[in-house]
Design a protein around this motif. Structure first.
Motif, PDB file in Angstrom:
ATOM      1  N   VAL A   1       0.817  -1.201   0.000  1.00  0.00           N
ATOM      2  CA  VAL A   1       0.000   0.000   0.000  1.00  0.00           C
ATOM      3  C   VAL A   1       0.858   1.262   0.000  1.00  0.00           C
ATOM      4  N   TYR A   2       2.073   1.187   0.558  1.00  0.00           N
ATOM      5  CA  TYR A   2       2.951   2.357   0.592  1.00  0.00           C
ATOM      6  C   TYR A   2       3.694   2.548  -0.735  1.00  0.00           C
ATOM      7  N   LEU A   3       3.725   1.480  -1.548  1.00  0.00           N
ATOM      8  CA  LEU A   3       4.338   1.590  -2.875  1.00  0.00           C
ATOM      9  C   LEU A   3       3.365   2.159  -3.901  1.00  0.00           C
ATOM     10  N   LEU A   4       2.071   2.083  -3.584  1.00  0.00           N
ATOM     11  CA  LEU A   4       1.048   2.494  -4.551  1.00  0.00           C
ATOM     12  C   LEU A   4       1.191   3.951  -4.994  1.00  0.00           C
ATOM     13  N   PRO A   5       1.290   4.936  -4.094  1.00  0.00           N
ATOM     14  CA  PRO A   5       1.435   6.323  -4.559  1.00  0.00           C
ATOM     15  C   PRO A   5       2.736   6.554  -5.324  1.00  0.00           C
ATOM     16  N   VAL A   6       3.786   5.806  -4.976  1.00  0.00           N
ATOM     17  CA  VAL A   6       5.051   5.908  -5.709  1.00  0.00           C
ATOM     18  C   VAL A   6       4.840   5.483  -7.159  1.00  0.00           C
ATOM     19  N   PHE A   7       4.169   4.343  -7.335  1.00  0.00           N
ATOM     20  CA  PHE A   7       3.908   3.857  -8.685  1.00  0.00           C
ATOM     21  C   PHE A   7       3.027   4.840  -9.455  1.00  0.00           C
ATOM     22  N   ALA A   8       2.064   5.456  -8.769  1.00  0.00           N
ATOM     23  CA  ALA A   8       1.174   6.423  -9.421  1.00  0.00           C
ATOM     24  C   ALA A   8       1.967   7.590 -10.002  1.00  0.00           C
ATOM     25  N   PHE A   9       2.992   8.053  -9.286  1.00  0.00           N
ATOM     26  CA  PHE A   9       3.817   9.142  -9.797  1.00  0.00           C
ATOM     27  C   PHE A   9       4.663   8.713 -10.991  1.00  0.00           C
ATOM     28  N   TRP A  10       4.986   7.421 -11.078  1.00  0.00           N
ATOM     29  CA  TRP A  10       5.822   6.937 -12.170  1.00  0.00           C
ATOM     30  C   TRP A  10       5.017   6.612 -13.426  1.00  0.00           C
ATOM     31  N   VAL A  11       3.701   6.490 -13.314  1.00  0.00           N
ATOM     32  CA  VAL A  11       2.874   6.118 -14.476  1.00  0.00           C
ATOM     33  C   VAL A  11       3.087   7.057 -15.666  1.00  0.00           C
ATOM     34  N   PRO A  12       2.972   8.398 -15.519  1.00  0.00           N
ATOM     35  CA  PRO A  12       3.146   9.256 -16.701  1.00  0.00           C
ATOM     36  C   PRO A  12       4.536   9.190 -17.314  1.00  0.00           C
ATOM     37  N   THR A  13       5.566   8.974 -16.488  1.00  0.00           N
ATOM     38  CA  THR A  13       6.925   8.887 -17.027  1.00  0.00           C
ATOM     39  C   THR A  13       7.124   7.600 -17.815  1.00  0.00           C
ATOM     40  N   ILE A  14       6.700   6.479 -17.237  1.00  0.00           N
ATOM     41  CA  ILE A  14       6.805   5.199 -17.949  1.00  0.00           C
ATOM     42  C   ILE A  14       6.037   5.264 -19.264  1.00  0.00           C
ATOM     43  N   GLN A  15       4.843   5.824 -19.196  1.00  0.00           N
ATOM     44  CA  GLN A  15       4.011   5.930 -20.387  1.00  0.00           C
ATOM     45  C   GLN A  15       4.665   6.823 -21.441  1.00  0.00           C
ATOM     46  N   TYR A  16       5.264   7.913 -21.003  1.00  0.00           N
ATOM     47  CA  TYR A  16       5.901   8.834 -21.938  1.00  0.00           C
ATOM     48  C   TYR A  16       6.930   8.107 -22.811  1.00  0.00           C
ATOM     49  N   PHE A  17       7.796   7.327 -22.182  1.00  0.00           N
ATOM     50  CA  PHE A  17       8.845   6.642 -22.941  1.00  0.00           C
ATOM     51  C   PHE A  17       8.288   5.515 -23.809  1.00  0.00           C
TER      52      PHE A  17
ATOM     53  N   THR B   1      -1.091  -3.041 -31.226  1.00  0.00           N
ATOM     54  CA  THR B   1      -0.160  -3.637 -30.264  1.00  0.00           C
ATOM     55  C   THR B   1       0.344  -2.600 -29.269  1.00  0.00           C
ATOM     56  N   GLY B   2       0.627  -1.388 -29.759  1.00  0.00           N
ATOM     57  CA  GLY B   2       1.173  -0.349 -28.911  1.00  0.00           C
ATOM     58  C   GLY B   2       0.310  -0.008 -27.712  1.00  0.00           C
ATOM     59  N   PRO B   3      -0.995   0.276 -27.910  1.00  0.00           N
ATOM     60  CA  PRO B   3      -1.840   0.578 -26.755  1.00  0.00           C
ATOM     61  C   PRO B   3      -1.888  -0.566 -25.747  1.00  0.00           C
ATOM     62  N   ILE B   4      -1.909  -1.789 -26.239  1.00  0.00           N
ATOM     63  CA  ILE B   4      -1.974  -2.943 -25.338  1.00  0.00           C
ATOM     64  C   ILE B   4      -0.715  -3.018 -24.476  1.00  0.00           C
ATOM     65  N   ILE B   5       0.445  -2.935 -25.113  1.00  0.00           N
ATOM     66  CA  ILE B   5       1.714  -3.027 -24.379  1.00  0.00           C
ATOM     67  C   ILE B   5       1.849  -1.876 -23.383  1.00  0.00           C
ATOM     68  N   THR B   6       1.482  -0.676 -23.823  1.00  0.00           N
ATOM     69  CA  THR B   6       1.583   0.491 -22.943  1.00  0.00           C
ATOM     70  C   THR B   6       0.719   0.326 -21.702  1.00  0.00           C
ATOM     71  N   GLN B   7      -0.488  -0.195 -21.883  1.00  0.00           N
ATOM     72  CA  GLN B   7      -1.372  -0.394 -20.734  1.00  0.00           C
ATOM     73  C   GLN B   7      -0.904  -1.534 -19.848  1.00  0.00           C
ATOM     74  N   VAL B   8      -0.383  -2.590 -20.453  1.00  0.00           N
ATOM     75  CA  VAL B   8       0.095  -3.736 -19.674  1.00  0.00           C
ATOM     76  C   VAL B   8       1.250  -3.316 -18.768  1.00  0.00           C
TER      77      VAL B   8
END
Length: 550
Positions: A77-93, A105-112
């Motif tokens: 539960v303490y990792l959850l907000p950390v991951f939330a902050f990383w979502v836009p960065t991971i998605q950007y790349f 394929t791209g949308p699927i991989i990005t969401q996975v």
């Protein structure tokens, strides 16, 4: 003491509201994530597997919550907000690799990689908190598991509905209410719900998002976007997210044209680089179809006398950059424009020279038409232009027989309608559309934007001109110099040339005879296919980097 009072007496309010808040934030982030995919992959392809993926990730999170809780040593539960902050960065790349990943394929991989793990972790952590908050162990395993599950589903559903309502009202109104800004807001709220020392791990992603993620509309990120686009030979004029998607205006610095973008599609464009002393009264469009639509003025009325522009009225449904309505207005025609997106109207007026002397109805076309027909004396039009294609798929509600019948009621007895259809004319949706139009309008002719190619598919812009009256065949008068508005482009493309034999559409058999409002869902599969084909075409029109860096 009643059973309800007994349950409430053992409720741990703090854990319960934390669990509910995490579920609501996960639900809110679902449509937001789709918004961030659409400019790169298109709205329809982004939606293709999203619902299934979210459902699977949420189910996995719920049934694996005990395992995840134990595996993480109760730290998940303490990792959850950390991951939330990383979502836009991971998605950007990941979005930067769309040309490699392809579509869908791209949308699927990005969401996975970037989104489904967040949903899984959110549901797992929220499930544990809700169970602990309700404290139903004494009522047996059935109550302990199923009551929190049912409650969690209700909260998630409410959160998703609230997100869609919030987005429709506020998207783009403030930088934090942009799609990437909302991802950041979800992370901020998650960290407020679950304070954690591990948030230090999110600092690199936060700094990158605020300074280098070009999808966030801040001063520094917009400067980074302009630098990236300039390398591709483009310049950003303006941008804003709106009710229909991400809208931007771009200038091509080499060939000299300006376009308006909506997600992964172009609403139109105009040439900005012209030779000396060449000044058309309305700027030349980059696509011939927009001049072709203007040929609605050339259709001869039944009485044989040419219409007088100053005495004519036109209704234009779907604005784009405004080339066609601008021409009609310049000819002196009283023009009403129906456009669902106010930002599109704003940009067409500000950057593409749309004249101000018109009536603007910024609303859904079905609402406008229904209301117009209910007035005691509905306005009737000499010309109707129906041009609503965007993103690889038409809004099917505007192609039903009911909608065309309503337009027919707004058309004068000798009026003419021009309908732009973009798609593969060898496929079932094109044939269905033509049959639906012909069922309402008795005299039609169809013209494509350019000559047919030898490709196996035949994706093109087709304009269908129809008369309300069948007294005489539909014919076009010979143009005079005034029709061209001092434009060499219109001299070439105004008069319809590439006529389509209606027999083409009779060879496509099967399916419904016409499209009815209650049956529009039957076309979704075909629309998805058309959107994927359109995505490939758009990637040939503008460089990958222009689509990826929005």
């Amino acid at each position: 003491m009643s059973s309800v009072e007994e349950i409430l007496r053992h409720v741990n309010t703090k854990r319960l509201w934390r669990g509910a808040a995490l579920l609501a934030l996960a639900a809110f982030s679902s449509p937001v994530f789709l918004l961030t995919l659409s400019p790169v992959y298109g709205s329809a392809p982004s939606h293709l597997f999203h619902g299934y993926g979210v459902a699977f990730a949420a189910a996995a999170g719920w049934f694996l919550k005990d395992f995840i809780h134990q595996l993480s040593g109760r730290r998940a539960v303490y990792l959850l907000p950390v991951f939330a902050f990383w979502v836009p960065t991971i998605q950007y790349f990941l979005l930067q690799q769309s040309f490699v990943l392809g579509n869908p394929t791209g949308p699927i991989i990005t969401q996975v990689i970037a989104f489904y793990p967040f949903v899984l972790l959110s549901v797992a952590c929220a499930g544990k908190l809700v169970q602990a908050g309700l404290n139903l162990e004494r009522y047996g395993d059935l109550a302990k598991e199923h009551i929190p599950l049912l409650g969690s589903y209700v909260v998630y559903s409410f959160g998703e509905k609230f997100a869609k309502l919030f987005i429709s009202k506020f998207i783009g109104s403030f930088w934090l209410f942009s799609s990437t800004g909302l991802q950041l807001l979800v992370a901020i709220l998650s960290s407020a719900v679950i304070p954690s020392k591990l948030l230090l791990l999110a600092i690199p992603s936060v700094l990158f998002t605020l300074t280098s993620n070009v999808h966030l509309p801040l001063g520094t990120t917009t400067s980074a976007l302009e630098s990236t686009l300039h390398k591709e030979g483009f310049s950003l004029v303006d941008r804003q997210e709106s009710s229909t998607g991400y809208i931007s205006v771009l200038d091509n610095l080499e060939d000299g044209f300006r376009v308006m973008r909506c997600d992964h599609s172009l609403l139109g464009g105009q040439w900005t680089k012209t030779y000396r002393h060449y000044k058309p009264k309305v700027q030349d469009p980059i696509y011939a179809v927009f001049s072709l639509l203007e040929a609605v003025r050339l259709a001869e009325p039944d009485h044989g006398e040419p219409r007088i522009d100053a005495n004519s009225k036109a209704l234009v449904i779907g604005l784009g950059v405004g080339t066609t309505p601008a021409a009609l207005i310049t000819h002196g025609i009283d023009t009403t424009i129906v456009e669902i997106d106010p930002i599109v109207h704003k940009y067409a007026s500000k950057y593409f020279g749309l004249p101000s002397d018109h009536v603007a109805a910024l609303e859904d076309a079905t609402v406008f038409v229904d209301r117009a027909l209910k007035t005691p004396e509905p306005v009737q039009y000499d010309y109707i232009v129906h041009d609503v294609f965007t993103g690889g798929a038409e809004p099917v509600d505007l192609f039903t027989i009911e909608f065309f019948e309503n337009l027919n009621s707004l058309l004068k007895h000798d009026g003419v309608i021009a309908i732009n259809y973009a798609g593969d004319i060898t496929q079932y949706p094109a044939a269905l559309t033509v049959r639906t139009i012909q069922a309402v309008f008795p005299s039609c002719r169809m013209f494509r934007e350019d000559a047919a190619s030898d490709d196996s598919g035949d994706f093109t812009n087709m304009v269908i001109f129809c008369k309300k009256s069948s007294a005489t065949p539909l014919r076009f008068r010979d143009p005079v110099p005034a029709d061209f508005l001092s434009s060499k482009f219109r001299e070439t493309y105004l008069v319809p040339k590439h006529e389509i034999d209606p027999v083409v559409f009779t060879t496509v058999t099967g399916g419904r005879r016409v499209l009815r409002a209650k049956e529009t869902g039957r076309l979704y599969r075909w629309q998805d296919q058309g959107a994927l084909e359109h995505w490939k075409i758009m990637r040939k029109v503008l460089p990958d980097a222009v689509w990826e860096n929005w």
